[in-house]
Design an enzyme around this catalytic site. Structure first.
Site, mmCIF file in Angstrom:
data_model
loop_
_atom_site.group_PDB
_atom_site.id
_atom_site.type_symbol
_atom_site.label_atom_id
_atom_site.label_comp_id
_atom_site.label_asym_id
_atom_site.label_seq_id
_atom_site.Cartn_x
_atom_site.Cartn_y
_atom_site.Cartn_z
ATOM 1 N N ASP A 102 27.497 2.577 -8.438
ATOM 2 C CA ASP A 102 28.728 2.822 -8.528
ATOM 3 C C ASP A 102 29.477 2.892 -9.781
ATOM 4 O OD1 ASP A 102 30.818 0.614 -8.554
ATOM 5 O OD2 ASP A 102 29.710 -0.524 -9.785
ATOM 6 N N GLU A 126 17.563 -0.197 -6.839
ATOM 7 C CA GLU A 126 17.989 -0.803 -5.993
ATOM 8 C C GLU A 126 18.442 -0.045 -4.955
ATOM 9 O OE1 GLU A 126 21.767 -2.270 -6.891
ATOM 10 O OE2 GLU A 126 21.545 -3.804 -8.488
ATOM 11 N N TYR A 158 22.868 -10.959 -9.640
ATOM 12 C CA TYR A 158 24.665 -11.888 -10.186
ATOM 13 C C TYR A 158 24.655 -12.508 -8.955
ATOM 14 C CZ TYR A 158 24.806 -6.798 -11.648
ATOM 15 O OH TYR A 158 24.520 -5.563 -12.742
ATOM 16 N N GLU A 177 19.108 -6.833 -14.661
ATOM 17 C CA GLU A 177 20.603 -6.285 -14.436
ATOM 18 C C GLU A 177 20.528 -7.283 -14.435
ATOM 19 O OE1 GLU A 177 22.811 -3.739 -12.194
ATOM 20 O OE2 GLU A 177 21.117 -2.109 -12.266
#
Length: 654
Positions: free
Chosen positions: A211, A455, A508, A544
């Protein structure tokens, strides 16, 4: 026809380009010392405007078919002026260039000092700090080097090509291909669309699983530097402590002769010699040593000694001397079941994730931007960052050493999402990248841990063997630092976590699911952390977390994409982290330091907006929340943080 990625060349390409070293997987040869000037070494920066031409031909190979490297680019067709270092994507108004995939060509005429071309005892080296992704380099039309990977330096000895005759300049030509394949790092794939009712002939796009925008070009400094023909090729330093005595272990390699003498001196910050020794390896002992401490852990963070190495030898042209000075920080790193220790003291990562990203320049190195970022880091009270998701510039690492900013140094192993990217070709390239990364950054005291990936699809069956191999290889290259990778896989399904030294988790909550429901964050985060720790009994970093916020968007009660929602989400995470950092959580890194560009999509509004600063480095509300938190955490363990904050933030002055 799509531009061919490095390891999928055709026979025709071999005929055009000759025997190349793509995908060779060979062990690295030689060192990669940062070019520093000394009485025996000079450097010439090649930054500025370069001639540039993208190959828009259908097969992207016109440049090779017409041998653009044999003549000045201006004689072959129209060229652009493109600044180096920078990404080429955002510099012009050409949309087709912003999203271009394939070969682009750079060229620069370089005037050489006369002594470089006439002195047979001078070695001239061309060094490219970074070329994304695959690069081939010619000097005066002669192939000199090629390199796969967009984030690490490479170089070539061009002495024979520039010496002798009446030549006062040379022409440097660099062809760069930004195509990503299933076996590159990061991986990608070319997707064709052949329906003539929807797409033009030859339509294709580059697909990736990461991303951030796939910027390309000469992103870091290009330069020439000199050494004697008998020269210091590499220096490896490791440090330790014996009570209050600092230990500096050194190993030196020399090229050009087997007959030489070496003398090593260690100087303190005032230039006083504190230890010295002969030979190509040894240990220097420093009584009452000044340790390298992270920012806010000591009144003199980032203390650096200077290791001065002097070579003397006899060459056919006469006596030779080479001098190289390496900054050295004396510090130790250790990991226990619940703690991360620097110099035997518990260290808590309160920092950020970053990107090399900014308006216009893309990923291009820029000193003013770098200094601004370090000023913001210290204003924030951040003591650390992760080089998400690739190695950052050497100059960045040098400032981290200088200011005491701790680094988790990450490879470009991001977006490894398909089983095809866990094959042997990918593995061999990943091992090679880790060798290059360790070779470049091994002497930086700021680097306290290696991260081999971000990831990855670590629940896929090949992932266990793959990461067992990469992590073991990295530990063999550098036994002095822990190794990790950053995961977002369920703790029960992650096949590589058993091999890491520190668990790094991305999550997240209330962003990519349970949209808008902040009340679930403490429950889900607590469950995740407890599950990981009970399974692996290793310290954990929340590597994160965050939420997008568009600067100036306000909504109360908080709604997604508002500054209030970003603040509130961070506060919910902090409730849990405040509890768990007293147990086994050893760090938290916000995603992200600043907004950054991504590929276009319906879920990205001019890029990723999870920054606590805008892309122009202006603070959002969350920056002030995080600043208050980081200073509070520092104050709990260090009176130095309190005194620095009360003194009007004098430590922030750059």
């Amino acid at each position: 026809m799509v531009p061919m990625p490095a390891m999928a060349r055709t026979a025709a390409a071999v005929a055009v380009l000759g025997p190349l070293l793509w995908g060779c997987g060979l062990a690295l040869q030689g060192g990669m010392l940062y070019p520093r000037e000394s009485p025996s070494r000079e450097r010439k920066e090649l930054g500025g405007l370069w001639s540039f031409r993208a190959d828009f031909s259908a097969n992207r190979r016109q440049g090779f078919e017409q041998q653009w490297y044999q003549r000045p680019l201006r004689e072959l067709g129209p060229t652009l002026d493109i600044p180096v270092p920078s990404s080429f994507n955002d510099v012009t108004q050409a949309g087709e260039l912003r999203d271009f995939i394939g070969w682009v060509w750079y060229e620069r005429e370089v005037v050489l000092p006369q002594r470089w071309t006439q002195d047979p005892g001078t070695r001239v080296v061309l060094r490219i700090g970074s070329a994304h992704y695959y690069a081939i380099v010619w000097v005066n039309g002669v192939h000199v080097v090629e390199h796969e990977g967009g984030h690490l330096p490479f170089e070539a000895d061009i002495s024979k090509l520039v010496r002798g005759g009446s030549q006062e300049s040379c022409r440097v030509t660099i062809a760069i291909n930004n195509t990503l394949s299933l076996t590159t790092l990061p991986p990608g794939a070319i997707q064709y669309s052949t329906d003539p009712s929807k797409y033009p002939k030859g339509y294709f796009v580059q697909k990736t699983a990461f991303d951030f925008f796939n910027y390309a070009g000469l992103h870091r400094p290009v330069l020439l530097y000199t050494t004697p023909t008998i020269y210091l090729d590499d220096i490896t330093v490791t440090t330790g402590m014996d009570q209050d005595t600092g230990l500096v272990n050194y190993q030196i390699s020399v090229q050009g002769s087997q007959h030489y003498q070496l003398q090593t001196r260690l100087l303190d910050a005032q230039g006083r010699v504190v230890a010295q020794g002969p030979g190509d390896q040894g240990q220097l002992q420093v009584p009452s040593a000044h340790l390298w401490w992270p920012y806010l852990m000591h009144d003199h963070p980032g203390y650096l000694y200077s290791l001065e190495v002097r070579l003397t030898a006899q060459a056919p042209t006469g006596p030779v001397t080479d001098l190289y000075t390496l900054p050295v920080g004396i510090r130790t790193v250790a990991v226990t079941e619940r703690q991360f220790l620097i110099n035997g003291k518990p260290f808590y990562f309160h920092g950020v994730n970053k990107h090399e990203d900014a308006d216009i320049r893309g990923k291009g190195f820029d000193w003013p931007l770098l200094v601004k970022d370090f000023g913001l880091l210290r204003w924030l009270g951040a003591n650390s960052f992760r080089t998400s998701h690739y190695p950052y510039s050497e100059e960045t690492m040098q400032l981290c050493d200088r200011y005491g900013i701790v680094v988790i140094d990450e490879s470009p192993g991001v977006g490894i999402s398909l089983v095809e990217s866990f094959g042997n070709a990918s593995l061999q390239h990943h091992l090679q990248v880790m060798e290059e990364l360790v070779r470049r950054d091994k002497n930086h005291p700021a680097v306290v841990m290696w991260s081999v990936a971000n990831e990855p699809a670590s629940a896929l069956p090949p992932a266990g063997y793959y990461f067992k191999t990469v992590i073991a290889h990295t530990k063999a290259l550098d036994p002095t630092r822990p190794v990790t990778y950053v995961t977002n896989t369920n703790y029960a399904k992650d096949l590589g976590a058993q091999y890491v030294d520190v668990i790094c988790i991305n999550s997240y909550y209330s962003w990519y699911h349970d949209f808008g429901h902040l009340e679930v964050v403490p429950i889900q985060l607590t469950s995740q952390l407890e599950a990981w720790y009970s399974t692996y009994q290793k310290p954990i970093i929340q590597s994160e977390y965050g939420a997008d916020a568009i600067a100036g968007f306000h909504q109360d009660p908080p709604i997604m994409f508002s500054e209030e929602y970003q603040r509130s989400l961070l506060e919910q995470y902090h409730l849990v982290l405040d509890q768990k950092r007293r147990e086994y959580v050893v760090g938290e890194l916000i995603w992200n330091f600043a907004d950054f560009m991504t590929a276009q999509s319906t879920v990205r509004v001019l890029g990723n907006r999870k920054g606590i600063f805008t892309r122009q480095r202006q603070p959002k509300s969350a920056a002030f929340i995080l600043r208050e938190r980081y200073w509070r955490i520092a104050n709990e363990t260090s009176s130095l943080a309190r005194s620095a904050q009360c003194a009007g933030n004098s430590l922030f002055t750059l």
